[in-house]
Design a protein around this motif. Structure first.
Motif, PDB file in Angstrom:
ATOM      1  N   ASP A  84      40.429  -4.678  99.772  1.00  0.00           N
ATOM      2  CA  ASP A  84      40.805  -4.935  98.344  1.00  0.00           C
ATOM      3  C   ASP A  84      40.298  -6.562  98.454  1.00  0.00           C
ATOM      4  OD1 ASP A  84      42.269  -6.239  96.606  1.00  0.00           O
ATOM      5  OD2 ASP A  84      44.145  -5.469  97.218  1.00  0.00           O
ATOM      6  N   PHE A 116      49.262  -7.688  99.774  1.00  0.00           N
ATOM      7  CA  PHE A 116      49.401  -7.632  98.294  1.00  0.00           C
ATOM      8  C   PHE A 116      48.347  -6.834  97.608  1.00  0.00           C
ATOM      9  CE2 PHE A 116      49.826  -8.414  93.739  1.00  0.00           C
ATOM     10  CZ  PHE A 116      51.189  -8.060  93.413  1.00  0.00           C
ATOM     11  N   HIS A 117      48.722  -5.753  96.977  1.00  0.00           N
ATOM     12  CA  HIS A 117      47.836  -4.812  96.467  1.00  0.00           C
ATOM     13  C   HIS A 117      47.989  -4.431  94.988  1.00  0.00           C
ATOM     14  CE1 HIS A 117      45.623  -4.426 100.297  1.00  0.00           C
ATOM     15  NE2 HIS A 117      46.802  -3.979 100.895  1.00  0.00           N
ATOM     16  N   LYS A 168      40.083  -9.655  89.017  1.00  0.00           N
ATOM     17  CA  LYS A 168      40.230 -11.076  88.898  1.00  0.00           C
ATOM     18  C   LYS A 168      38.939 -12.000  88.274  1.00  0.00           C
ATOM     19  CE  LYS A 168      44.314 -12.125  91.927  1.00  0.00           C
ATOM     20  NZ  LYS A 168      45.286 -12.622  91.160  1.00  0.00           N
ATOM     21  N   VAL A 179      40.177  -8.208  95.612  1.00  0.00           N
ATOM     22  CA  VAL A 179      40.467  -8.444  94.115  1.00  0.00           C
ATOM     23  C   VAL A 179      40.578  -9.858  94.065  1.00  0.00           C
ATOM     24  CG1 VAL A 179      42.799  -8.444  92.751  1.00  0.00           C
ATOM     25  CG2 VAL A 179      41.680  -6.109  93.660  1.00  0.00           C
ATOM     26  N   GLN A 180      41.180 -10.440  95.155  1.00  0.00           N
ATOM     27  CA  GLN A 180      41.193 -11.913  95.223  1.00  0.00           C
ATOM     28  C   GLN A 180      39.969 -12.702  95.876  1.00  0.00           C
ATOM     29  OE1 GLN A 180      44.738 -15.426  96.274  1.00  0.00           O
ATOM     30  NE2 GLN A 180      45.337 -13.407  95.529  1.00  0.00           N
ATOM     31  N   GLY A 205      43.450  -5.364  89.038  1.00  0.00           N
ATOM     32  CA  GLY A 205      43.142  -5.120  90.385  1.00  0.00           C
ATOM     33  C   GLY A 205      44.005  -3.899  90.737  1.00  0.00           C
ATOM     34  N   ALA A 206      45.213  -3.673  90.273  1.00  0.00           N
ATOM     35  CA  ALA A 206      46.185  -2.541  90.730  1.00  0.00           C
ATOM     36  C   ALA A 206      45.428  -1.214  90.393  1.00  0.00           C
ATOM     37  CB  ALA A 206      47.285  -2.753  90.103  1.00  0.00           C
ATOM     38  N   GLU A 230      43.305  -6.467 102.595  1.00  0.00           N
ATOM     39  CA  GLU A 230      42.453  -7.646 102.181  1.00  0.00           C
ATOM     40  C   GLU A 230      41.671  -8.212 103.272  1.00  0.00           C
ATOM     41  OE1 GLU A 230      45.642  -9.962  99.785  1.00  0.00           O
ATOM     42  OE2 GLU A 230      46.912  -8.438 100.965  1.00  0.00           O
TER      43      GLU A 230
HETATM   44  C1  LIG Z   1      44.530  -8.882  96.848  1.00  0.00           C
HETATM   45  C2  LIG Z   1      45.087  -8.433  95.510  1.00  0.00           C
HETATM   46  N1  LIG Z   1      45.206  -7.170  95.198  1.00  0.00           N
HETATM   47  C3  LIG Z   1      45.566  -6.616  94.009  1.00  0.00           C
HETATM   48  C4  LIG Z   1      46.118  -7.488  93.024  1.00  0.00           C
HETATM   49  C5  LIG Z   1      46.557  -7.001  91.759  1.00  0.00           C
HETATM   50  O1  LIG Z   1      45.896  -7.304  90.944  1.00  0.00           O
HETATM   51  P1  LIG Z   1      46.449  -7.256  89.365  1.00  0.00           P
HETATM   52  O2  LIG Z   1      47.462  -8.090  89.190  1.00  0.00           O
HETATM   53  O3  LIG Z   1      44.990  -7.355  88.550  1.00  0.00           O
HETATM   54  O4  LIG Z   1      46.826  -5.787  89.186  1.00  0.00           O
HETATM   55  C6  LIG Z   1      46.137  -8.976  93.499  1.00  0.00           C
HETATM   56  C7  LIG Z   1      46.861  -9.728  92.570  1.00  0.00           C
HETATM   57  O5  LIG Z   1      47.201 -10.878  92.825  1.00  0.00           O
HETATM   58  C8  LIG Z   1      45.612  -9.243  94.606  1.00  0.00           C
HETATM   59  O6  LIG Z   1      45.616 -10.630  94.935  1.00  0.00           O
END
Ligand SMILES: Cc1ncc(COP(=O)(O)O)c(C=O)c1O
Length: 385
Positions: free
Chosen positions: A213, A127-128, A242, A215-216, A95-96, A180
């Motif tokens: 974002d 959270f990113h 994820k 990712v979640q 995600g990062a 998010e």
């Molecule tokens: C919304 C969001 N973005 C980015 C990330 C970071 O992802 P990663 O741990 O795969 O780098 C997360 C992880 O929890 C997340 O919830």
């Protein structure tokens, strides 16, 4: 003595096997996983079709290099872009990394518009990720603590507050808004239903990129393949990770329109990103979500869990609020509940505690019996507080 660095504080349990919604530890005890490896194993542990796809691909071709054409990567990009109404994709491993790509695209958008000191608006309590740029985007001082100086290009605004964004629109250095759709790590914080639509209008009016974002929230977690589809909008940049690989590490940054034209050969890359193994796995994940009507189950079981919790906790002052969208749920209590993590583990249930909230992200394949077990166990844990 452990040779691992001390950045995690793992619970004392060693899982050796997974199947569907269950994990088994090295003593043979079975646990119901209501967290899915923090929103990763959305189709359950060791899904048979995914395992088969991984085995076949591992026996055929694992890795070449992005210096060569990778058919599965092309196919995955096409599939994701069609599903998300986006134009093109870049693949990383997390995600990062997906968010790093998004931030770099925002920088190139600045260059294209002759802005030398670009600023991105991101939200408090967001959270990113943990890389330096994504940590700077993250609106949480606890996560940032010890790592200053951070990138100065982020201004943090309150989530779900349109006036807070409008207060910055006379700043000509702003190039993007990064959010998010639902804040996951800070405890399933949901904005008003039209918040993202209003943010998109501000982005359109001011030539900002809207970076979402997911990712979640993405890959079915909220009951739509992407949470922003509840708003009928299309962002300029969309990040995923994820659930996309169901446990195989993959991150994706999708772009649309002007944002899709900014990366040029040599401007960004990743050695492992988008290799044949992870792309074949992600294609299989997306196929299963469609073929097995996973989103319908997510909505049905999400509503079942949320309404059961609302009914059970209707008359207890211990529960302040229940927040949910699909199978992304939080039960906010009126007290610190960090001790519940260990107690849940002792009751063979895996959950997360975020502040005063119990956070649940069960696999999207969960059935009613499994949901009932979660309800019974959570209720007795809260009752015992
Ligand atoms: C919304 C969001 N973005 C980015 C990330 C970071 O992802 P990663 O741990 O795969 O780098 C997360 C992880 O929890 C997340 O919830």
């Amino acid at each position: 003595m452990s040779y691992l660095m001390s950045n995690y504080a793992p619970l004392k349990v060693n899982f050796v096997k997974g199947e569907g919604c269950y994990l088994t530890d090295d003593k043979g005890d079975k646990y119901l996983d209501a967290l899915s490896g923090v929103g990763v194993v959305n189709l359950g542990h060791c899904h048979k079709e995914i395992t088969k796809a991984i085995q076949n691909q591992a026996g055929t071709l694992l890795h070449t290099s992005n210096w060569y054409h990778i058919k599965h990567q092309e196919d995955l990009a096409a599939k994701l872009c069609k599903l998300a109404n986006m134009d093109n994709a870049f693949f990383g491993n997390s995600g990062a990394e997906a968010n790093e790509a998004a931030i770099k695209i925002a920088r190139l958008h600045a260059r294209a518009n002759n802005i030398d000191n670009p600023v991105i608006l991101s939200a408090n309590q967001s959270f990113h990720g943990r890389t330096m740029a994504t940590l700077s985007a993250t609106g949480n001082e606890k996560v940032q603590s010890g790592f200053t100086p951070l990138l100065s290009e982020f201004i943090h605004i309150n989530f779900n507050d349109i006036d807070a964004i409008n207060a910055h629109t006379d700043n000509n250095n702003i190039v993007a808004i990064m959010l998010e759709p639902i804040q996951g790590e800070s405890g399933v914080i949901m904005p008003d239903s039209d918040y993202l639509n209003k943010v998109q209008k501000i982005c359109n009016d001011n030539n900002y990129l809207l970076i979402l974002d997911e990712v979640q929230t993405g890959i079915g977690r909220t009951g739509k393949l992407f949470a922003h589809q509840y708003n009928n909008i299309t962002p300029d940049v969309l990040t995923l990770a994820k659930g996309l690989g169901n446990g195989v590490p993959i991150g994706a940054c999708l772009a649309k329109g002007k944002a899709s034209k900014l990366l040029t050969p040599g401007s960004h890359g990743s050695t492992f990103g988008g290799n044949p193994l992870v792309c074949k796995t992600a294609i299989t994940v997306l196929d299963i979500i469609e073929k097995d009507n996973i989103l319908d189950n997510c909505i049905k079981m999400g509503e079942y869990l949320a309404s059961a919790f609302k009914a059970k906790f209707a008359n207890t002052e211990k529960v302040v609020e229940i927040r949910s969208k699909g199978l992304m749920l939080a039960i906010e209590l009126n007290q610190d509940c960090s001790g519940l993590l260990q107690k849940a583990l002792e009751n063979n249930l895996l959950i997360n505690i975020t502040g005063k909230s119990i956070r649940l992200l069960p696999p999207l394949i969960i059935n009613q019996d499994e949901a009932d077990t979660i309800i019974t166990k959570i209720c007795s844990l809260v009752d015992a507080l």
